[in-house]
Design a protein around this motif. Structure first.
Motif, PDB file in Angstrom:
ATOM      1  N   GLY A  15      47.000  33.160  33.645  1.00  0.00           N
ATOM      2  CA  GLY A  15      47.314  33.320  35.062  1.00  0.00           C
ATOM      3  C   GLY A  15      46.146  33.929  35.819  1.00  0.00           C
ATOM      4  N   PHE A  16      46.111  33.665  37.116  1.00  0.00           N
ATOM      5  CA  PHE A  16      44.987  34.125  37.935  1.00  0.00           C
ATOM      6  C   PHE A  16      45.438  34.228  39.387  1.00  0.00           C
ATOM      7  CE2 PHE A  16      41.318  33.279  40.651  1.00  0.00           C
ATOM      8  CZ  PHE A  16      40.347  34.125  40.127  1.00  0.00           C
ATOM      9  N   ALA A  17      44.857  35.168  40.095  1.00  0.00           N
ATOM     10  CA  ALA A  17      45.033  35.267  41.549  1.00  0.00           C
ATOM     11  C   ALA A  17      43.881  36.105  42.079  1.00  0.00           C
ATOM     12  CB  ALA A  17      46.370  35.925  41.895  1.00  0.00           C
ATOM     13  N   ARG A  18      43.544  35.900  43.340  1.00  0.00           N
ATOM     14  CA  ARG A  18      42.526  36.772  43.935  1.00  0.00           C
ATOM     15  C   ARG A  18      42.865  37.011  45.393  1.00  0.00           C
ATOM     16  NH1 ARG A  18      38.584  33.827  46.731  1.00  0.00           N
ATOM     17  NH2 ARG A  18      38.946  31.591  46.589  1.00  0.00           N
ATOM     18  N   ALA A  19      42.224  37.996  45.978  1.00  0.00           N
ATOM     19  CA  ALA A  19      42.501  38.317  47.378  1.00  0.00           C
ATOM     20  C   ALA A  19      41.210  38.655  48.104  1.00  0.00           C
ATOM     21  CB  ALA A  19      43.470  39.493  47.472  1.00  0.00           C
ATOM     22  N   THR A  20      41.066  38.150  49.316  1.00  0.00           N
ATOM     23  CA  THR A  20      40.013  38.590  50.220  1.00  0.00           C
ATOM     24  C   THR A  20      40.574  39.728  51.060  1.00  0.00           C
ATOM     25  OG1 THR A  20      40.697  36.843  51.756  1.00  0.00           O
ATOM     26  CG2 THR A  20      38.787  36.393  50.364  1.00  0.00           C
ATOM     27  N   SER A  21      39.694  40.540  51.599  1.00  0.00           N
ATOM     28  CA  SER A  21      40.186  41.682  52.376  1.00  0.00           C
ATOM     29  C   SER A  21      39.075  42.303  53.204  1.00  0.00           C
ATOM     30  CB  SER A  21      40.763  42.741  51.443  1.00  0.00           C
ATOM     31  OG  SER A  21      41.159  43.885  52.165  1.00  0.00           O
ATOM     32  N   ASP A  22      39.473  43.022  54.256  1.00  0.00           N
ATOM     33  CA  ASP A  22      38.520  43.856  54.998  1.00  0.00           C
ATOM     34  C   ASP A  22      38.493  45.279  54.442  1.00  0.00           C
ATOM     35  OD1 ASP A  22      40.893  44.946  55.922  1.00  0.00           O
ATOM     36  OD2 ASP A  22      40.779  43.975  57.874  1.00  0.00           O
ATOM     37  N   HIS A  23      39.172  45.498  53.336  1.00  0.00           N
ATOM     38  CA  HIS A  23      39.225  46.798  52.640  1.00  0.00           C
ATOM     39  C   HIS A  23      39.943  47.870  53.458  1.00  0.00           C
ATOM     40  CE1 HIS A  23      35.535  45.873  49.841  1.00  0.00           C
ATOM     41  NE2 HIS A  23      36.104  44.770  50.279  1.00  0.00           N
ATOM     42  N   ALA A  24      40.611  47.473  54.526  1.00  0.00           N
ATOM     43  CA  ALA A  24      41.217  48.482  55.405  1.00  0.00           C
ATOM     44  C   ALA A  24      42.618  48.087  55.875  1.00  0.00           C
ATOM     45  CB  ALA A  24      40.325  48.732  56.613  1.00  0.00           C
ATOM     46  N   PHE A  25      42.731  46.926  56.512  1.00  0.00           N
ATOM     47  CA  PHE A  25      44.016  46.533  57.102  1.00  0.00           C
ATOM     48  C   PHE A  25      44.651  45.341  56.389  1.00  0.00           C
ATOM     49  CE2 PHE A  25      41.483  48.249  60.693  1.00  0.00           C
ATOM     50  CZ  PHE A  25      42.273  49.351  60.990  1.00  0.00           C
ATOM     51  N   ASN A  26      43.876  44.292  56.223  1.00  0.00           N
ATOM     52  CA  ASN A  26      44.428  43.007  55.796  1.00  0.00           C
ATOM     53  C   ASN A  26      43.898  42.560  54.442  1.00  0.00           C
ATOM     54  OD1 ASN A  26      45.553  42.508  58.529  1.00  0.00           O
ATOM     55  ND2 ASN A  26      43.388  42.408  59.088  1.00  0.00           N
ATOM     56  N   ALA A  27      44.770  41.952  53.669  1.00  0.00           N
ATOM     57  CA  ALA A  27      44.328  41.219  52.484  1.00  0.00           C
ATOM     58  C   ALA A  27      45.020  39.864  52.494  1.00  0.00           C
ATOM     59  CB  ALA A  27      44.670  41.982  51.213  1.00  0.00           C
ATOM     60  N   THR A  28      44.328  38.860  51.996  1.00  0.00           N
ATOM     61  CA  THR A  28      44.905  37.524  51.911  1.00  0.00           C
ATOM     62  C   THR A  28      44.758  37.032  50.479  1.00  0.00           C
ATOM     63  OG1 THR A  28      44.148  37.162  54.184  1.00  0.00           O
ATOM     64  CG2 THR A  28      44.945  35.233  52.989  1.00  0.00           C
ATOM     65  N   ILE A  29      45.888  36.627  49.905  1.00  0.00           N
ATOM     66  CA  ILE A  29      45.912  36.212  48.493  1.00  0.00           C
ATOM     67  C   ILE A  29      45.656  34.712  48.393  1.00  0.00           C
ATOM     68  CG2 ILE A  29      47.347  36.078  46.414  1.00  0.00           C
ATOM     69  CD1 ILE A  29      48.891  38.551  47.536  1.00  0.00           C
ATOM     70  N   TRP A  30      44.776  34.342  47.472  1.00  0.00           N
ATOM     71  CA  TRP A  30      44.415  32.932  47.272  1.00  0.00           C
ATOM     72  C   TRP A  30      44.509  32.586  45.789  1.00  0.00           C
ATOM     73  CZ3 TRP A  30      43.442  30.661  51.900  1.00  0.00           C
ATOM     74  CH2 TRP A  30      42.946  31.446  52.934  1.00  0.00           C
ATOM     75  N   ASP A  31      44.616  31.290  45.531  1.00  0.00           N
ATOM     76  CA  ASP A  31      44.446  30.756  44.165  1.00  0.00           C
ATOM     77  C   ASP A  31      45.387  31.393  43.141  1.00  0.00           C
ATOM     78  OD1 ASP A  31      42.409  29.373  45.371  1.00  0.00           O
ATOM     79  OD2 ASP A  31      40.763  30.379  44.349  1.00  0.00           O
TER      80      ASP A  31
END
Lengths: 174, 174
Positions: free
Chosen positions: B94-110
């Motif tokens: 299994g795998f998942a990753r997230a982009t983020s501004d390290h402060a408010f928002n994160a978005t999960i991908w893949d």
């Protein structure tokens, strides 16, 4: 200071930016007295956080801790700002930023245009600038989460809502 | 190698992870012969890209240039992987990753779980692990874009689609 440095030290992006911005400005206001003003764009991150807070206040956003805003700006992939330049003075009139994995996806956050400058095509100019910058980085998928009253605005910019049934979803800590 | 290093060198997260994973595993399979297997989670980024590609192939995703996958992993805020461990062997399931501004928002991908391991609560365990990690970083807004067939899955995890009419929107270069 950082702003001016960027503006004058990266001639390739600046000349394109200035002319595009100027075109947009004259095309949209049609106000002869505005000829001495210019609208310019920048990707400089060194933004005065109080000036940014003032801009966000003007559109009625909830205040956020400046420490976190600073961190978010530092860790955004792209930070775009829009300025009214009149003589030696500059005023922050628009802002947007994007997170990204630098490869496939970017997500645009915090798009804001000062109310005094809305309805002149400047939101569109700002978004065009953001998209141009993201496209130049080979990002293949640009996303955002639009409040209901701006969904149509983003549609005119070529954004699609729920393409192929993909749903934007939110989770809040509890 | 990097995997084992992380696994054994960060005891605080590891012990929590191992027990949570083991609970999830035994709770969901109910298979006595599976007692010798363990499911473990990691945030190690040093993932074999060919092994990841094999996992993505197994669920029918289009292949992506490994150079770009590598860059995306490097620039993700969080990289989460799920492994089946049997004796000395481990397998990426299994795998998942997230982009983020390290402060408010994160978005999960893949987000991906190998078909052999679907229907056992492991997707849920992986997402719980991702959310726990994001929450520990004080991210206040976790987002994702869900394909139609997994919208209900994410709903059971507490994700809301289009809260207050907010629409997920996509722009593709043209």
């Amino acid at each position: 200071m950082g702003f001016w440095k960027t503006w004058f030290s990266t001639p390739e992006s600046v000349s394109a930016t200035k002319s595009a911005a100027f075109e947009e400005h004259t095309a949209s206001t049609g106000d002869p007295s505005a000829n001495s003003d210019r609208i310019v764009f920048s990707t400089e991150r060194d933004i005065d956080l109080y000036e940014l807070e003032e801009l966000c206040d003007a559109v009625g956003w909830s205040r956020r801790p400046l420490r976190k805003v600073k961190k978010a700006i530092e860790h955004s992939f792209l930070v775009a700002s829009m300025w009214q330049v009149r003589g030696n003075q500059r005023r922050l009139i628009g802002f947007a930023r994007a997170t990204s994995d630098h490869a496939f996806n970017a997500t645009i956050w915090d798009v804001v245009v000062h109310p005094d400058f809305q309805g002149k095509g400047l939101g569109k100019a700002l978004m065009k600038y953001v998209l141009k910058k993201l496209r130049s980085e080979e990002i293949s998928n640009v996303t955002l989460f639009a409040d209901p009253h701006v969904v149509d605005f983003y549609r005119t910019m070529g954004f699609m809502s729920d393409p192929e049934g993909i749903k934007g979803m939110f989770w809040y800590p509890h």
